[in-house]
Design an enzyme around this catalytic site. Sequence first.
Site, PDB file in Angstrom:
ATOM      1  CE  LYS A 117       9.485 -31.313  47.832  1.00 35.89           C
ATOM      2  NZ  LYS A 117       8.604 -31.788  46.781  1.00 35.89           N
ATOM      3  CE  LYS A 199      16.607 -31.376  44.335  1.00 30.25           C
ATOM      4  NZ  LYS A 199      15.524 -32.253  44.148  1.00 30.25           N
ATOM      5  CE  LYS A 202      10.598 -27.234  39.411  1.00 27.22           C
ATOM      6  NZ  LYS A 202      10.306 -28.141  38.326  1.00 27.22           N
TER       7      LYS A 202
HETATM    8  P1  TYM Z   1      10.794 -33.374  39.825  1.00 31.26           P
HETATM    9  O1  TYM Z   1       9.742 -32.658  39.068  1.00 31.26           O
HETATM   10  O2  TYM Z   1      11.318 -32.752  41.087  1.00 31.26           O
HETATM   11  O3  TYM Z   1      12.055 -33.623  38.903  1.00 31.26           O
HETATM   12  C1  TYM Z   1      11.920 -34.277  37.656  1.00 31.26           C
HETATM   13  C2  TYM Z   1      13.115 -35.177  37.361  1.00 31.26           C
HETATM   14  O4  TYM Z   1      14.322 -34.402  37.313  1.00 31.26           O
HETATM   15  C3  TYM Z   1      15.282 -34.940  38.206  1.00 31.26           C
HETATM   16  N1  TYM Z   1      16.054 -33.806  38.779  1.00 31.26           N
HETATM   17  C4  TYM Z   1      17.400 -33.732  38.758  1.00 31.26           C
HETATM   18  N2  TYM Z   1      18.341 -34.544  38.258  1.00 31.26           N
HETATM   19  C5  TYM Z   1      19.645 -34.163  38.402  1.00 31.26           C
HETATM   20  N3  TYM Z   1      20.037 -33.013  39.031  1.00 31.26           N
HETATM   21  C6  TYM Z   1      19.123 -32.169  39.563  1.00 31.26           C
HETATM   22  N4  TYM Z   1      19.521 -31.053  40.160  1.00 31.26           N
HETATM   23  C7  TYM Z   1      17.728 -32.501  39.444  1.00 31.26           C
HETATM   24  N5  TYM Z   1      16.556 -31.900  39.831  1.00 31.26           N
HETATM   25  C8  TYM Z   1      15.552 -32.710  39.424  1.00 31.26           C
HETATM   26  C9  TYM Z   1      14.458 -35.658  39.290  1.00 31.26           C
HETATM   27  O5  TYM Z   1      15.187 -36.670  39.939  1.00 31.26           O
HETATM   28  C10 TYM Z   1      13.326 -36.226  38.470  1.00 31.26           C
HETATM   29  O6  TYM Z   1      13.690 -37.457  37.874  1.00 31.26           O
HETATM   30  N6  TYM Z   1       8.313 -36.993  42.245  1.00 31.26           N
HETATM   31  C11 TYM Z   1       8.888 -36.619  40.965  1.00 31.26           C
HETATM   32  C12 TYM Z   1       7.874 -36.660  39.834  1.00 31.26           C
HETATM   33  C13 TYM Z   1       7.158 -37.963  39.740  1.00 31.26           C
HETATM   34  C14 TYM Z   1       7.667 -39.164  39.150  1.00 31.26           C
HETATM   35  C15 TYM Z   1       6.605 -40.114  39.276  1.00 31.26           C
HETATM   36  C16 TYM Z   1       8.871 -39.505  38.547  1.00 31.26           C
HETATM   37  C17 TYM Z   1       5.899 -38.201  40.160  1.00 31.26           C
HETATM   38  N7  TYM Z   1       5.551 -39.481  39.881  1.00 31.26           N
HETATM   39  C18 TYM Z   1       6.762 -41.407  38.816  1.00 31.26           C
HETATM   40  C19 TYM Z   1       9.015 -40.820  38.082  1.00 31.26           C
HETATM   41  C20 TYM Z   1       7.967 -41.744  38.214  1.00 31.26           C
HETATM   42  C21 TYM Z   1       9.429 -35.208  41.064  1.00 31.26           C
HETATM   43  O7  TYM Z   1       9.000 -34.429  41.866  1.00 31.26           O
HETATM   44  O8  TYM Z   1      10.354 -34.874  40.105  1.00 31.26           O
END
Ligand code: TYM
Length: 336
Positions: A117, A199, A202
């Site tokens: 990032k 991956k 969005k």
């Molecule tokens: P975020 O918002 O990017 O994504 C949310 C969840 O979706 C999963 N994910 C995917 N899984 C499979 N294939 C993909 N292409 C794909 N894109 C996204 C992510 O692995 C995630 O599980 N940092 C985290 C949010 C967060 C969090 C936490 C999660 C903040 N605090 C504590 C668990 C526990 C995030 O940005 O997810």
Amino acid sequence: MTTMEGRKVILTGMQPTGKLHIGGLLGAVNNWQRMLKNYDCLFFLADQHAITMPHVPAELRKNTLDCVAQYIACGLDPRECKIFLQSQVIGHTELMWVLGCLTPIGHLERMTQFKDKSKKVGESVCSGLLFYPVLMAADILLYNADLVPIGDDQRQHLEITRDIAQRFNGTFSETFVIPEAYVGKVGARIMSLQNPLAKMSKSDANQNSVVYITDADDVIRRKIMGAVTDSGGEIIFDSVNKPGISNLLNIYAAITEKTVDDAVAELCHLTSYAPLKRTVADAVIAKISTIREKYLEIADDREYLLSVLEAGRIEAQKRANRMIAKVYRKIGFLGN
Ligand code: TYM
């Protein structure tokens, strides 16, 4: 921590940065939706994480409630789990500060997501992005979660959370449960339909690479029929040599809740890629059209969505207060 009813705590979060795509649905939401009955489930929207990248405030505000509607539509029944907003619970950033004081800066600089990032943002990269994993550790440890369902890309953040928890326990005595990541066998890494080596995301400039849970049936079909495939017409799972077809097989397996082997056995008789894409599109449409209908039913019901967040906030705040009091005592603050 197990709750009074003896159930283990499952916690996970997502950034409310826009529409939910099938990567997030299959990699994360599907897994926790299955766990609602047997676990004490906490789900939150990580709006504090969402401001680590440049953003438009009015969009964040709108997306936050919209995301609540999308997750409920995906099957997170607020009568069976708590849904809350990170910034509405006092404790996440308080605990982050304490944990940050125990985290070597070099560990944060080594995080893959930080490196990726910060490359995108360049010189203006903010320190919030560096601290991102510490906030994530605080999110998890504040509620003493046993299990954290995540997609593959968040594994490293879970590892550092475990390190931080162990360091705190070792320094100040046993306080935090060491959480386990829960990464599903299928769907943990859904790839872009236009570049199966990246991956699904969005923020992809080519929106044909992403299927959103709010997409209309004809849009889903067009995106999947236009997916980039590999040379040869054989239907086999080989993510190194056939990443495009493997991604479609993975999507099919995850959406129909089968193993990849069963999906391949079912589809390998197809003689070309077009019928495979049609089958995948049919399965995705069948799953998503019910989610989309539910979403459209509740998306404009602001009062209902706010009431869900308020009920979640009250419960989360009770738990957060208990943990912050305990942590402050252990580190030598006078407390309140
Ligand atoms: P975020 O918002 O990017 O994504 C949310 C969840 O979706 C999963 N994910 C995917 N899984 C499979 N294939 C993909 N292409 C794909 N894109 C996204 C992510 O692995 C995630 O599980 N940092 C985290 C949010 C967060 C969090 C936490 C999660 C903040 N605090 C504590 C668990 C526990 C995030 O940005 O997810």
